[in-house]
Enzyme design. Structure first.
Site, short mmCIF file in Angstrom:
data_model
loop_
_atom_site.label_atom_id
_atom_site.label_comp_id
_atom_site.label_asym_id
_atom_site.label_seq_id
_atom_site.Cartn_x
_atom_site.Cartn_y
_atom_site.Cartn_z
N THR A 24 -1.02 9.75 2.50
CA THR A 24 -1.31 8.27 2.75
C THR A 24 -2.14 8.00 3.99
O THR A 24 -2.63 9.10 4.68
CB THR A 24 0.34 7.51 2.92
OG1 THR A 24 0.87 7.96 4.01
CG2 THR A 24 1.13 7.83 1.93
N TYR A 38 12.21 7.15 15.08
CA TYR A 38 11.99 7.14 13.62
C TYR A 38 13.06 8.33 12.93
O TYR A 38 13.76 7.98 11.94
CB TYR A 38 10.63 7.93 13.61
CG TYR A 38 10.28 7.80 12.10
CD1 TYR A 38 9.75 6.92 11.36
CD2 TYR A 38 10.05 9.13 11.39
CE1 TYR A 38 9.39 6.83 9.93
CE2 TYR A 38 9.68 9.12 10.15
CZ TYR A 38 9.34 8.25 9.46
OH TYR A 38 8.88 8.16 7.92
N ALA A 97 11.52 10.29 27.12
CA ALA A 97 11.22 10.05 28.33
C ALA A 97 10.18 8.81 28.51
O ALA A 97 9.92 8.38 29.49
CB ALA A 97 10.91 11.23 29.16
N ILE A 155 2.98 4.49 -0.40
CA ILE A 155 4.19 5.07 -1.31
C ILE A 155 4.85 3.58 -1.87
O ILE A 155 5.07 3.84 -3.07
CB ILE A 155 4.99 5.84 -0.46
CG1 ILE A 155 4.61 7.09 -0.01
CG2 ILE A 155 6.51 5.89 -1.32
CD1 ILE A 155 5.46 7.66 1.07
N LYS A 205 16.03 7.30 10.02
CA LYS A 205 15.97 8.06 8.68
C LYS A 205 17.05 8.61 8.43
O LYS A 205 17.49 8.94 7.46
CB LYS A 205 14.72 9.12 8.74
CG LYS A 205 13.23 8.13 8.69
CD LYS A 205 13.22 7.02 7.57
CE LYS A 205 11.96 6.33 7.43
NZ LYS A 205 11.74 5.48 6.33
N GLY A 263 8.53 0.88 6.13
CA GLY A 263 9.00 1.75 7.27
C GLY A 263 7.84 1.73 8.45
O GLY A 263 6.56 1.54 7.93
N ASP A 278 6.05 -7.43 1.13
CA ASP A 278 5.30 -6.96 2.30
C ASP A 278 5.18 -8.19 3.54
O ASP A 278 5.21 -9.20 3.07
CB ASP A 278 4.01 -6.13 2.13
CG ASP A 278 3.70 -5.15 2.97
OD1 ASP A 278 3.65 -5.16 4.24
OD2 ASP A 278 3.74 -3.76 2.54
N ARG A 311 0.89 -1.07 -0.14
CA ARG A 311 -0.07 -0.23 -0.05
C ARG A 311 0.85 1.29 0.04
O ARG A 311 1.94 1.03 -0.01
CB ARG A 311 -1.03 0.04 1.23
CG ARG A 311 -0.17 0.16 2.57
CD ARG A 311 -0.95 0.24 3.73
NE ARG A 311 -0.22 0.66 4.87
CZ ARG A 311 -0.35 0.54 6.15
NH1 ARG A 311 -1.43 -0.17 6.41
NH2 ARG A 311 0.32 1.11 7.08
P1 NAD Z 1 2.60 3.00 5.05
O1 NAD Z 1 2.23 2.31 6.60
O2 NAD Z 1 1.40 3.05 4.31
O3 NAD Z 1 3.15 1.61 4.29
C1 NAD Z 1 4.58 0.91 4.73
C2 NAD Z 1 4.42 -0.59 4.32
O4 NAD Z 1 5.58 -1.01 4.84
C3 NAD Z 1 3.03 -1.31 4.86
O5 NAD Z 1 2.42 -2.02 3.88
C4 NAD Z 1 3.82 -2.29 5.77
O6 NAD Z 1 2.94 -3.33 6.18
C5 NAD Z 1 5.30 -2.29 5.40
N1 NAD Z 1 6.25 -2.82 6.23
C6 NAD Z 1 6.28 -2.49 7.67
N2 NAD Z 1 7.30 -3.23 8.15
C7 NAD Z 1 7.45 -4.43 7.48
C8 NAD Z 1 8.43 -5.26 7.31
N3 NAD Z 1 9.05 -5.58 8.65
N4 NAD Z 1 8.70 -6.16 6.25
C9 NAD Z 1 8.29 -5.77 5.21
N5 NAD Z 1 7.18 -4.73 5.00
C10 NAD Z 1 7.12 -4.15 6.18
O7 NAD Z 1 3.78 4.03 5.00
P2 NAD Z 1 3.97 4.98 3.86
O8 NAD Z 1 3.44 6.23 4.30
O9 NAD Z 1 3.45 4.34 2.28
O10 NAD Z 1 5.65 5.20 4.06
C11 NAD Z 1 6.36 4.33 3.16
C12 NAD Z 1 7.95 4.87 3.25
O11 NAD Z 1 7.88 6.49 3.29
C13 NAD Z 1 8.35 4.70 4.92
O12 NAD Z 1 9.72 4.24 4.81
C14 NAD Z 1 8.11 5.89 5.55
O13 NAD Z 1 8.72 5.93 6.72
C15 NAD Z 1 8.23 6.89 4.59
N6 NAD Z 1 7.84 8.25 4.60
C16 NAD Z 1 6.51 8.26 4.56
C17 NAD Z 1 6.04 9.73 4.56
C18 NAD Z 1 4.48 10.26 4.48
O14 NAD Z 1 4.09 11.32 4.41
N7 NAD Z 1 3.57 9.05 4.43
C19 NAD Z 1 7.16 11.03 4.88
C20 NAD Z 1 8.48 10.55 5.17
C21 NAD Z 1 8.64 9.27 4.93
#
Ligand code: NAD
Length: 450
Positions: free
Chosen positions: A391, A355, A300, A224, A359, A292, A243, A222
């Site tokens: 998202t 987090y 704390a 990004i 990152k 992620g 995933d 799902r």
């Molecule tokens: P999301 O939670 O919608 O999707 C993350 C996906 O990663 C999920 O499908 C989840 O099941 C999968 N996942 C989590 N742990 C896992 C594991 N151990 N093994 C395999 N898959 C795993 O998040 P998103 O908003 O689509 O974010 C995607 C990436 O972009 C992440 O790394 C997030 O930190 C980064 N990000 C997102 C935003 C934002 O605004 N949405 C901003 C900055 C960074």
């Protein structure tokens, strides 16, 4: 969660009201579609003083736009400022852009070409660094959905030997609707090694540049990750969507939609790299670390398990699988590794020490490994650093924080998953060999971490 304010400012009464109140005026951004793959208008090519590189006109032609030295309403302006080496020379930047900046079409692009600030010539370094402040300021004031970037072409080892040839894929991306949510960025190209896979050779099929390559995207069920999988498939890659097993149904739906292979696997599993290698017996041309998680708490109040799980998923598994797949030779020469950072890793964020640490760690990984991976394996390593992207994750953010996240950037709106995906696809291009060790913020020039 729809951005209702963006809709409101798109209506005449809404625009009138919000203007009267002095509120932000987000312009609807035009993204890439099959029907409208290019910006709508010519590309104005200007030079500040004398250029210090060759091949700029050829590189600009790869954008698909009509390149001209005079245009009433350009869709893009490229200013070659590579020859600016003194404070006085900055006057040429003003002289070139001041008369034309107002004529840029809405949703337009300005790209300034510079060179790397020299460690041996502080006048050149000052002038070239000045371009960064210039570009970031122009990005903040230009408005109407337009964007401004600086691309640094590597300095010449021999006088007159620097060429913009390797900038083709970067200019193609920046001068197109694909970079709609990228602004105020500085991209520093490297001198690409001549033997690194397909190097900066022209792409065989521009409509499907990743044909023949296998791409694996983690966290692809799902958000990004699903958008990245979709854009890489659009560009011709055979996609493996990975995933967690718990997301199997959603993963299979996404994979089916894209004609991709689903790989239900927790990326933190000790044998994750082996299972990835087994799923890609012909090698992985593109590896995208996108999975992620967040487990927010102030330090704390943060138990060790919340700290550890975020570091484990977001950083440690990325380090481990990258090392193992490179060592095993699963990623061939010309391969691309793209990781996912965040503006939180640059600016920091309350409640996100874990987090943001994970990152920021990604940024360290990319900068350190990029040059060595290129030298040892012919592979590039880059990262995207998304800002506020619409998202499920950001829809869950409380209303006022969500509104602040959406508006506190030069484009006054959140980005879409496809904006991050397009940036990943640019890193993945076969002719992006000179793009290495870079962290591209896809954040509409967010004020956070600016
Ligand atoms: P999301 O939670 O919608 O999707 C993350 C996906 O990663 C999920 O499908 C989840 O099941 C999968 N996942 C989590 N742990 C896992 C594991 N151990 N093994 C395999 N898959 C795993 O998040 P998103 O908003 O689509 O974010 C995607 C990436 O972009 C992440 O790394 C997030 O930190 C980064 N990000 C997102 C935003 C934002 O605004 N949405 C901003 C900055 C960074």
């Amino acid at each position: 969660m729809a951005d209702r304010y963006l809709h409101l400012t798109g209506t005449a009464p809404g625009r009138f009201l919000t203007r009267r109140l002095g509120l932000p005026q987000p312009a609807p951004l035009r993204r890439w579609t099959l029907e409208t793959p290019h910006l709508d208008g010519p590309l104005l090519h200007l030079t500040a003083g004398a250029s210090a590189v060759t091949g700029v006109a050829e590189a600009l032609r790869t954008s698909g736009l009509t390149v001209t030295e005079r245009a009433d309403r350009p869709a893009a302006i490229v200013l070659d400022a590579t020859g600016v080496a003194t404070a006085a020379g900055l006057g040429d930047v003003h002289a070139a852009l001041h008369p034309v900046v107002r004529s840029l079409a809405p949703g337009g692009r300005i790209v300034v070409l510079g060179t790397v600030p020299s460690p041996d010539d502080h006048h050149q370094a000052a002038a070239q660094q000045a371009l960064e402040g210039f570009v970031r300021s122009l990005g903040k004031e230009i408005g109407r959905g337009s964007t401004v970037q600086l691309v640094r072409i590597p300095v010449a080892r021999i006088p007159g030997g620097a060429s913009a040839h390797a900038a083709g894929s970067t200019l193609r991306f920046l001068l197109s609707p694909r970079s709609a949510y990228v602004s105020g960025q500085v991209i520093e190209l490297t001198s690409a090694a001549p033997d690194s896979g397909s190097g900066s050779d022209p792409v065989a099929d521009p409509a499907a540049p990743l044909t023949g390559r296998t791409a694996l995207v983690t966290g692809a069920a799902r958000g990004i990750g699903a958008a990245v999988a979709s854009v890489l498939a659009r560009d011709g890659a055979r996609v493996i969507a990975l995933d967690v097993p718990g997301a199997r149904e959603e993963l299979e739906r996404t994979a089916d939609r894209l004609g991709a292979t689903a790989l239900p696997l927790d990326i933190t599993a000790p044998d994750a790299a082996d299972r990835i290698a087994a799923a890609a017996p012909d090698g992985l041309g593109v590896l995208v670390h996108n999975a992620g998680i967040t487990r927010d708490r102030r330090l704390a109040n943060m138990p060790a398990d919340r700290w550890a799980s975020v570091i484990e998923v977001n950083l440690d598994s990325v380090l481990r699988t990258t090392d193992e797949l490179l060592k095993a030779g699963t990623i061939p020469r010309g391969g691309r590794i793209v990781a996912t950072a965040s503006i939180a890793g640059i600016a920091g964020n309350t409640g996100q020490t874990n987090y943001a640490a994970s990152k920021a760690g990604i940024i360290g990984l990319v900068r350190s490994l990029g040059p060595r991976a290129a030298a040892d394996h012919g592979v590039t390593v880059n990262a995207v650093a998304p800002g506020f992207i619409e998202t499920k994750m950001t829809a869950a953010v409380p209303l006022f924080i969500r509104e602040a996240g959406r508006r506190m950037n030069s484009l006054s709106q959140g980005g879409l998953p496809v904006d991050v995906a397009e940036a990943v696809a640019w890193f993945a291009q076969p002719d992006s060999t000179a793009v290495n060790g870079q962290v591209l913020r896809v954040c509409g020039q967010s004020l956070l971490g600016a």
